[in-house]
Each structure stands twice: as structure tokens, then as C-alpha cells.
Design a protein around this motif. Structure first.
Motif, PDB file in Angstrom:
ATOM      1  N   CYS A 480       0.952  -1.088  -0.109  1.00 36.63           N
ATOM      2  CA  CYS A 480      -0.049  -0.208  -0.131  1.00 36.63           C
ATOM      3  C   CYS A 480       0.825   1.181   0.048  1.00 36.63           C
ATOM      4  CB  CYS A 480      -0.851   0.089   1.298  1.00 36.63           C
ATOM      5  SG  CYS A 480      -0.401  -0.674   2.643  1.00 36.63           S
ATOM      6  N   PRO A 481       1.515   1.484  -1.268  1.00 32.16           N
ATOM      7  CA  PRO A 481       2.323   2.645  -1.294  1.00 32.16           C
ATOM      8  C   PRO A 481       1.589   4.023  -1.241  1.00 32.16           C
ATOM      9  CG  PRO A 481       2.306   1.572  -3.306  1.00 32.16           C
ATOM     10  CD  PRO A 481       1.590   0.965  -2.369  1.00 32.16           C
ATOM     11  N   ASP A 482       2.387   5.068  -1.097  1.00 32.48           N
ATOM     12  CA  ASP A 482       1.871   6.262  -1.110  1.00 32.48           C
ATOM     13  C   ASP A 482       1.135   6.771  -2.560  1.00 32.48           C
ATOM     14  OD1 ASP A 482       2.398   6.877   1.358  1.00 32.48           O
ATOM     15  OD2 ASP A 482       4.603   7.845   0.745  1.00 32.48           O
ATOM     16  N   ASN A 494      -2.225   7.626  -3.346  1.00 34.85           N
ATOM     17  CA  ASN A 494      -2.944   6.682  -2.418  1.00 34.85           C
ATOM     18  C   ASN A 494      -3.023   7.351  -1.109  1.00 34.85           C
ATOM     19  OD1 ASN A 494      -4.380   4.335  -1.586  1.00 34.85           O
ATOM     20  ND2 ASN A 494      -2.418   3.193  -1.520  1.00 34.85           N
ATOM     21  N   PRO A 495      -3.630   8.463  -0.832  1.00 31.58           N
ATOM     22  CA  PRO A 495      -3.530   9.012   0.532  1.00 31.58           C
ATOM     23  C   PRO A 495      -3.888   7.884   1.775  1.00 31.58           C
ATOM     24  CG  PRO A 495      -5.519   9.931  -0.711  1.00 31.58           C
ATOM     25  CD  PRO A 495      -4.563   9.156  -1.508  1.00 31.58           C
ATOM     26  N   THR A 498      -4.546   2.485   1.042  1.00 33.25           N
ATOM     27  CA  THR A 498      -5.363   0.987   0.696  1.00 33.25           C
ATOM     28  C   THR A 498      -4.450   0.332  -0.060  1.00 33.25           C
ATOM     29  OG1 THR A 498      -6.157   2.000  -1.233  1.00 33.25           O
ATOM     30  CG2 THR A 498      -7.680   2.515   0.669  1.00 33.25           C
ATOM     31  N   LEU A 499      -4.980  -1.130   0.019  1.00 34.25           N
ATOM     32  CA  LEU A 499      -4.150  -2.227  -0.794  1.00 34.25           C
ATOM     33  C   LEU A 499      -4.271  -1.900  -2.175  1.00 34.25           C
ATOM     34  CD1 LEU A 499      -5.053  -5.321   1.234  1.00 34.25           C
ATOM     35  CD2 LEU A 499      -2.877  -4.086   1.224  1.00 34.25           C
ATOM     36  N   VAL A 500      -2.984  -1.619  -3.009  1.00 32.00           N
ATOM     37  CA  VAL A 500      -2.917  -1.603  -4.307  1.00 32.00           C
ATOM     38  C   VAL A 500      -3.636  -2.612  -5.290  1.00 32.00           C
ATOM     39  CG1 VAL A 500      -1.439  -1.053  -6.328  1.00 32.00           C
ATOM     40  CG2 VAL A 500      -1.028  -0.007  -4.080  1.00 32.00           C
TER      41      VAL A 500
END
Length: 624
Positions: A480-482, A494-495, A498-500
Motif C-alpha cells: 500500500c504505497p503512497d 494513495n492517501p 489502501t491495498l494497491v
């Protein structure tokens, strides 16, 4: 010449001049001692050197001039300039050496030996310093290997010598490897000496008598530092330029064949290694018990891998004391055919394998002998559950002896069930549970530790929407990267972290994720992973010639055709050693072992059984 020295140094130099004039290399080596404790005369000479020629003073040039007088003057020959420099370094070594600083002592000794090797290269007088080169090499090797076994003695000195700006990524060259490089230069000087007849037709003459002395010492150092690849060029050079090994003393032959056998063993050339080690064992003196025991360690390992177990008579010899108990359980496990017990016995974590690992034979035994264990296992199942043929109707046409592989599969599952309560010994010898058939992926006979990245894949999800907290803490920047790039290549933020890749609980049943789904036949779906693995193992045995016959994939069977004359077992399960020997003995040459050229005998009845026939007056063919 400079001003006259003291009495002790004068007498020493006068004696050295006579030795060099007489070319007495053995006596020169006896004079040039460096190992403590030294006789009192050396202590007196050291005191005089420190008084008359102190370190760093201009008088050191006078010491070099005095050493130049040791070389005899002759018309028409070049001066042996490297020897006076060596002698000056020898006197400097005696004067400056501090045995309390082992690293400094090693560096001084290495410089001294390197100069002695340069002096060895002289075509006329080089042979004089050959014994001295060997003596200094042995002392340097002893010091280097001693420091290699106790690195804490010089660890602080090495840090000071290296400095803070040294590249940490560069490979560190140990003291033992540095010593081997110097000794190898001496070996090259001996090998390339032009005196006598070169190649396999010559005999040891001049500096060539030191070929195997220097080679053995260099190999000892290379084995100590684990740089066996550096020995490859040595063996190639010996093969191309060395006289036959048989012309050298027995001690040199035995030592060289031992190291050659170990080198071939480490390169998985077990048959030539067995030949070299067997010859070393046969030529070793009967009273050299420790040397014969060392040779037997690798000779027995070679033979076991080749399918030949040690006899009871061999294991009762004095040189077998201490090693018989190590190899008997291995042989028994191979005969029993219990591959799980075999792995557990030779696993890295087992206390019984420490000795094998220290000798460097653990991995070859573990990796090369397991196929023999499977052969024994298949043979036992065939005896108890296979069709051995009808002895009453041998003259009539009938099916060959065969074994249904489902019986072998059942035997494997039974064996796994017997070890289901064994403690796990990851990664090599983890015992599979009795319910091994529930696993649908990976090997069914070799258990491997799961990858930590996928440790949770078969377990429940912690909160229904995200992996376990411990997994998330390790791989949050990946799961779950930025920000990330979507399917169209656009960067998305991705603020909320969440799981990509979406929730692990997402339903993908409507998608076909198996890329080979369309190619799977109904018959292949019925074949269990264990059955496919058993077929692969038997195919490997058939390819190596350790079993003879053929496999049928439909209604899997192992069949042994042509068994009417000899029987099913001798035909389908031939003797392992005899099979390997018949294949490998076509070329009996051993790389690195120089043999005398073979003498072709004349056929019987021609030329009087080997006599020379003069054909000078022979007429052309067809002339009457």
C-alpha cells in the motif's frame, strides 16, 4: 669493499661465498636460518648488524656491497645481481624482525621470499637457492596458516594497515592467498626451467626437481584459503610441461596425488578422483597412519558415490580408526532405501554431519548418494510388490517383469507416514506428514521452508481487508504505497494507504488464472504430483544406467525387458559400480597426472618381437 666487518659477520660471509662457489644449495639453506630459536652465533651477528649497519642509515649500502662479493666473477656470464639483494634482505630481516608483531613479520618474510624467487630465476646459479626457496616457503606457509586459524591475533593490525578509505566492496585477499601467489611464482620458475629434455619424455633435472615440491605447498595453501579455482592453471601447466610423476620421490607423488584427488573430487569428477586417491593410498608408506587415514576420508567418499562400499577388512585397518563409524551408517541408510532418514542423517543441523562438513564431503555425499537411496527403495518395492516373471513359462512368450508405479507411490506415502512424527529439520530434511497428498504445489518428496513473503498465503486474513499487521509492517511500501501507476500508466495517489492490488478476499472465480489450463488433459489431472515426481526420479535412474528398462506413462509401470536369461533383478537393477566403471574406464587418463608415454608393442610375429628392422635397402612395392 667497505670497511672490514666484525669477526662473526666476516666468517659468515666467507662461508657463504664458498657455498655459492661450490653451488651447494643444501648447505646454503642450512646457513640461512630464520625460525626461532636460533643458535647463539645468529644472535651475535644480529647485534653486530645493528651496530655496524643500523636500519635506515647510509651504511646499508655498504652491506649490499659486501653481499655482492658473494657472487663469483666469471668471464662471459652475466652477474647474479638478484642474489646480493636477497642476502641484504636476509640480513635486514634478522636485524629488524619483531616476532611480537606477527603481521610485520609476515610482510618482511614475504618480501624476503619474493626476492629469493627472483634469484631462483637465474639460468646458471638459480638452482643453488632452490632448497632455500622451499624452506622459506614452508616457514611463510606455516605463519600464514597459523594466523588464518587465529585471525584475532592480527585483526587490529589489519584494520590499521587497511585504513579507512579502502573499498569495502573489493574482495579481501587473505594472508594465505598472498602466500600461495608467491609460492606459485617459484613453482613456475621450476616448471619452465630449460635444463634437460622438456615434456613427458624428460626426467627431473636442474630446477625441475622442485616442480612437485612447490606445487604441493601451493596446493596446500590454496586448499587452506578455499581458492581451488586458482589451481586449475597449475594442473594444466603440469600436464603440458612436467616430466612424468613416476620419476619423482614417493613422498612427492603421494602428496600431489592426494591434492589432485581432492581437487577432482571438489569438481565432481569422482571417477578420476578415485583413481588418483587410490594410487596415493597404495603408494603411501605403511607406517604413515595419519596420512593414510586422511587419504581414506576422501577415497571412501568417492567410492560410496560411485556405488562401491568399503569392505569389512578395510574398515578394520589401523588407518580406518575413527572414520569407519562415520561411513557405516551412511552405507546402511543407502541400502535401506529410506530417503527421509538419509536426509535427516546428513542434514546441516545434525550433530553427526559436523565431521563431514569439516572435511568438505558433506554436500557431495548428500547430493550424489540420494539417487542411490531411491534405487534401493525402488528395488525393494519391486521385490515385494512387482511381477518378477513366470519361471514356469520362460520358454513361452509372456509379459516382462514390471512394477506398477502406484505401488511405489503407496510405499512413499507409507514411508512419509512413518516419519510424520519426526521433528522438522528445515531446509533439507523436513519430514513430510502422512497427509502429504493434500499439497498440490511444489515437491512431494523434498520439503522446503516457505518463503517469508508468502507465509500468510494459506492462512486466514487478519481483518478481512488487509494482511496481518506483522506482514504489513514489513511490506507496507510495496502493498500500500503512497502512490502507484494504474493499468493505463497514469500515476495515482494513495492517501488512504489502501491495498494497491485489492483485498485478498476478492473473488476471482470468474477468471481463469492458470495459463496452462487449456493444455491439461483429463489423464494428466488424474496423475498426482507425487506420481509425476516418482516418474521423474525413475527416469533419472534410467538415464544414468543405474536401472534398465522403460517406463509407461499410461497406466504407469516400470518394465524390464530381456530378463529371461539373467533374471529380473540383475537385469533391471545392475551393479552400480560395475555400470559406472564400464562407462568411465574408456578413458583412464586423469587430468593433471603426467604419465610416461605408452609404448606400442609390435604385433606378435612381426619384426622379431620388437627388434629393429633396417629398411634402407628395401625395394619399392611391385619391383621384382
Amino acid at each position: 669493499m667497505a670497511s672490514q666487518g666484525t669477526t662473526t659477520l666476516d666468517r659468515f660471509l666467507t662461508s657463504l661465498a664458498e657455498i655459492v662457489r661450490d653451488r651447494d644449495g643444501a648447505k646454503l639453506q642450512d646457513f640461512l636460518q630464520i625460525e626461532p630459536p636460533l643458535p647463539d652465533v645468529y644472535g651475535q651477528m644480529v647485534a653486530e648488524l645493528r651496530q655496524q649497519y643500523p636500519n635506515g642509515s647510509p651504511k646499508e649500502a655498504d652491506l649490499l656491497l659486501r653481499c655482492e662479493g658473494l657472487v663469483p666473477k666469471s668471464k662471459g656470464s652475466s652477474a647474479w645481481t638478484s642474489f646480493p639483494t636477497f642476502m641484504k634482505l636476509y640480513f635486514s630481516f634478522l636485524r629488524d624482525v619483531n616476532v611480537g608483531n606477527l603481521l610485520e613479520t609476515y610482510n618482511l618474510l614475504k618480501v624476503l621470499l619474493n626476492q629469493c624467487v627472483i634469484a631462483l630465476g637465474d639460468s646458471q646459479f638459480g638452482i643453488v637457492v632452490l632448497p632455500t626457496v622451499l624452506y622459506l616457503s614452508k616457514v611463510l606457509a606455516k605463519l600464514a596458516m597459523g594466523l588464518d586459524r587465529q585471525p584475532e591475533l592480527i585483526a587490529h593490525l589489519l584494520r590499521l594497515e587497511a585504513g579507512s578509505d579502502q573499498d569495502e566492496t573489493a574482495e579481501k585477499v587473505t594472508l594465505v592467498e598472498k602466500s600461495a601467489n608467491v609460492v606459485r611464482e617459484a613453482f613456475i620458475k621450476c616448471l619452465t626451467d630449460r635444463s634437460g629434455t622438456p615434456g613427458v619424455h624428460g626426467k627431473p633435472e636442474g630446477k625441475r626437481v622442485g616442480i612437485y615440491l612447490m606445487a604441493n605447498l601451493c596446493l596446500k595453501l590454496l586448499f587452506q584459503c578455499g581458492k581451488l579455482r586458482n589451481a586449475e592453471q597449475m594442473f594444466a601447466s603440469i600436464t603440458a610441461q612436467s616430466p612424468p610423476l613416476k620419476y619423482f620421490p614417493a613422498s612427492q607423488r603421494v602428496t600431489y596425488l592426494y591434492y589432485l584427488g581432492r581437487y577432482l573430487f571438489s569438481n565432481n569428477l569422482f571417477f578420476p578422483a578415485q583413481i588418483a586417491l587410490q594410487s596415493a593410498y597404495n603408494q603411501c608408506h605403511h607406517q604413515a597412519i595419519s596420512q593414510k587415514r586422511l587419504i581414506l576420508t576422501y577415497l571412501i567418499s568417492c567410492n560410496i558415490i560411485l556405488g562401491r562400499f568399503p569392505s569389512r577388512q578395510l574398515l578394520q585397518l589401523p588407518e580406518s580408526e575413527g572414520i569407519a563409524d562415520k561411513y557405516i551408517p551412511v552405507c546402511q541408510l543407502i541400502i535401506r532405501g529410506d530417503y527421509i532418514a538419509f536426509r535427516e542423517h546428513l542434514t546441516v543441523n545434525s550433530s553427526t554431519t559436523e565431521w563431514f562438513a569439516r572435511k568438505g564431503v558433506l554436500l557431495p555425499l548428500r547430493n550424489r548418494c540420494e539417487i542411490l537411496v531411491w534405487r534401493s527403495f525402488a528395488r525393494k518395492v519391486f521385490i515385494h510388490g512387482g511381477f518378477l516373471g513366470d519361471p514356469q513359462n520362460q520358454a513361452q512368450r509372456g509379459p516382462p517383469p514390471f512394477l506398477y508405479l502406484n505401488k511405489l507411490e503407496a510405499a512413499v506415502r507409507w514411508l512419509q507416514a512413518q516419519h510424520s512424527s519426526s521433528p522438522p529439520m528445515i531446509p533439507f530434511a523436513t519430514s513430510l506428514a502422512a497427509s502429504a497428498e493434500k499439497f498440490q504445489f511444489g515437491s512431494q518428496v523434498v520439503s522446503i521452508a516457505p518463503d517469508l513473503d508468502f507465509a500468510y498465503i494459506d492462512g486466514p486474513v487478519a481483518n478481512g481487508t488487509a494482511p496481518d499487521a506483522s506482514i504489513l509492517s514489513k511490506y507496507a511500501d510495496y502493498l500500500c504505497p503512497d502512490s502507484f501507476f494504474d493499468a493505463t500508466g497514469q500515476r495515482q495517489s494513495n492517501p488512504t494507504k489502501t491495498l494497491v492490488d485489492g483485498s485478498p478476499d476478492a473473488d476471482y472465480s470468474q477468471y481463469e488464472l492458470n495459463p496452462y489450463a487449456n493444455g491439461i488433459t483429463q489423464e494428466a489431472e488424474k496423475t498426482s504430483p507425487l506420481m509425476r515426481e516418482i516418474e521423474s526420479i525413475l527416469a533419472s535412474l534410467l538415464t544414468q544406467g543405474l536401472m534398465r528398462g522403460y517406463l509407461t506413462h499410461r497406466n504407469p509401470r516400470f518394465a524390464i525387458p530381456g530378463a529371461r536369461l539373467r533374471g529380473a533383478l540383475p537385469t533391471g537393477f545392475p551393479n552400480v559400480w560395475q555400470t559406472i566403471y564400464a562407462r568411465e574406464s574408456e578413458d583412464t587418463g586423469v587430468p593433471g597426472w603426467v604419465q610416461p608415454p605408452a609404448i606400442m608393442a609390435a604385433p606378435a610375429g612381426l619384426a622379431g618381437g620388437g627388434r629393429v628392422v633396417n629398411l634402407a635397402g628395401a625395394r619399392p612395392v611391385g619391383v621384382q
